[in-house]
Design an enzyme around this catalytic site. Structure first.
Site, PDB file in Angstrom:
ATOM      1  N   LYS A 226       0.832  -1.207   0.000  1.00  0.00           N
ATOM      2  CA  LYS A 226       0.000   0.000   0.000  1.00  0.00           C
ATOM      3  C   LYS A 226       0.866   1.256   0.000  1.00  0.00           C
ATOM      4  O   LYS A 226       0.613   2.198  -0.761  1.00  0.00           O
ATOM      5  CB  LYS A 226      -0.922   0.024   1.218  1.00  0.00           C
ATOM      6  CG  LYS A 226      -1.758   1.282   1.266  1.00  0.00           C
ATOM      7  CD  LYS A 226      -2.457   1.471   2.574  1.00  0.00           C
ATOM      8  CE  LYS A 226      -1.480   1.945   3.619  1.00  0.00           C
ATOM      9  NZ  LYS A 226      -2.127   2.163   4.930  1.00  0.00           N
TER      10      LYS A 226
HETATM   11  O1  8HG Z   1      -5.035   9.126  -0.989  1.00  0.00           O
HETATM   12  C1  8HG Z   1      -4.916   8.067  -0.391  1.00  0.00           C
HETATM   13  N1  8HG Z   1      -5.309   6.901  -0.934  1.00  0.00           N
HETATM   14  C2  8HG Z   1      -5.186   5.736  -0.247  1.00  0.00           C
HETATM   15  N2  8HG Z   1      -5.617   4.617  -0.840  1.00  0.00           N
HETATM   16  N3  8HG Z   1      -4.680   5.659   0.964  1.00  0.00           N
HETATM   17  C3  8HG Z   1      -4.283   6.800   1.522  1.00  0.00           C
HETATM   18  C4  8HG Z   1      -4.370   8.033   0.893  1.00  0.00           C
HETATM   19  N4  8HG Z   1      -3.917   8.983   1.740  1.00  0.00           N
HETATM   20  C5  8HG Z   1      -3.573   8.379   2.876  1.00  0.00           C
HETATM   21  O2  8HG Z   1      -3.139   8.920   3.886  1.00  0.00           O
HETATM   22  N5  8HG Z   1      -3.773   7.027   2.733  1.00  0.00           N
HETATM   23  C6  8HG Z   1      -3.606   5.983   3.707  1.00  0.00           C
HETATM   24  O3  8HG Z   1      -4.789   6.005   4.512  1.00  0.00           O
HETATM   25  C7  8HG Z   1      -2.462   6.133   4.616  1.00  0.00           C
HETATM   26  C8  8HG Z   1      -3.006   5.678   5.969  1.00  0.00           C
HETATM   27  O4  8HG Z   1      -2.868   4.275   6.073  1.00  0.00           O
HETATM   28  C9  8HG Z   1      -4.463   5.955   5.908  1.00  0.00           C
HETATM   29  C10 8HG Z   1      -4.850   7.229   6.598  1.00  0.00           C
HETATM   30  O5  8HG Z   1      -6.227   7.352   6.576  1.00  0.00           O
END
Ligand code: 8HG
Length: 302
Positions: A226
């Site tokens: 991720k």
């Molecule tokens: O923009 C994002 N997309 C995804 N798929 N995951 C994200 C984004 N931004 C972001 O912070 N995250 C992840 O979501 C990092 C962390 O695990 C979590 C925070 O809500």
């Protein structure tokens, strides 16, 4: 002056851009892709990127964007690309809106653009993001910048650049721990060393295809699939990636798959369904899912 149909006008302390389509500062800065933009009372956002502080305000009705504390040269060299202004988001949205779920998600975040951020900053930011909540991620990045970045004054206030690997080279683990990123601090320290000694070359990785780039990024401790996918999407133009965090997993299962499935199936689904636009689809869905708390069952905004 004009670039890609955008009309650029210089004002005393910045620029006015007219005829800018699909640009909403709130959607761009609050959709979840970036951590260093602060909302101001007038609806604008102030942030630091590429070693500069700027203030951004969008007026969607008049298709106007105001950039304060910058100039034409920086617009051409930095901000045009940073805001991905050469891309027709109208086309992307049209294509993705053929899907009824995305149609709704896009209406919600119609002014999202995927920023072209800096790979080094994204590497450290998304290492910090693992199992973390957005306000805490932003706080750690802010502290790290205050401790090791360069101060820049804007509007009577001091902002800090995101520190380079060189600026962080002297930092001991106990110093890095002051950014309050907990167990992730040791990964930050290792990432700094790997970039400084050339074990990891972000410029090289940026030029690889998504699968090879992911494989390289996974060599950094603290970078899982991720985290790698977020780095690739937000700083390496790998728009065929679909970073699956807890929100994307929930929203994909909730709307499309109707059951709890392994991560691998979610990636396969996204590749099949969205192809080269998977990254854009993901961001519209991420913003929508978080704001609407889709499938969380907890009513908790992460
Ligand atoms: O923009 C994002 N997309 C995804 N798929 N995951 C994200 C984004 N931004 C972001 O912070 N995250 C992840 O979501 C990092 C962390 O695990 C979590 C925070 O809500």
């Amino acid at each position: 002056m004009e670039r890609k149909n955008i009309i650029i006008k210089e004002i005393r302390n910045g620029l006015i851009l007219d005829n800018v389509h699909d640009f909403n500062a709130k959607h761009i800065f609050e959709c979840g892709q970036c951590f260093r933009w602060r909302p101001e009372a007038d609806g604008s956002y102030t942030g630091v990127a590429f070693g500069k502080v700027i203030n951004v305000k969008s007026d969607e009705v008049n298709k106007r964007v105001q950039l304060i504390n910058t100039n034409i040269q920086d617009f051409n060299e930095i901000w045009f690309d940073y805001f991905d202004l050469g891309r027709d988001y109208g086309e992307i949205k049209k294509k993705l809106s053929e899907d009824p779920v995305l149609k709704v998600a896009i209406q919600y975040g119609e002014g999202i653009r995927i920023l072209k951020q800096e790979p080094w900053e994204m590497l450290i930011s998304y290492i910090i993001s693992a199992n973390n909540r957005i306000p805490m991620i932003a706080r750690s990045i802010g502290l790290l910048s205050e401790m090791y970045g360069q101060p820049i004054e804007y509007n009577g206030e001091i902002f800090y650049t995101f520190p380079t690997p060189e600026e962080l080279s002297e930092a001991e683990l106990c110093d890095i721990q002051k950014c309050k990123a907990g167990f992730r601090c040791k990964y930050i320290a290792q990432a700094i060393n790997m970039v400084l000694d050339g074990t990891i070359d972000l410029d090289y990785i940026k030029n690889l295809d998504a699968d090879s780039a992911r494989e390289e990024l996974l060599k950094v401790p603290g970078v899982g699939v991720k985290v790698a996918d977020c780095i690739m999407l937000f700083s390496m133009e790998k728009y065929d990636t679909y970073p699956v965090d807890v929100w994307i997993k929930r929203v994909t299962e909730h709307f499309y798959l109707h059951e709890d499935v392994p991560m691998k199936s979610i990636h396969e689904f996204a590749r099949e369904k969205f192809g080269g636009l998977a990254g854009f689809a993901q961001e519209y869905l991420f913003y929508y899912a978080r704001e609407m708390k889709i499938g969380s069952g907890k009513g908790e905004l992460q």
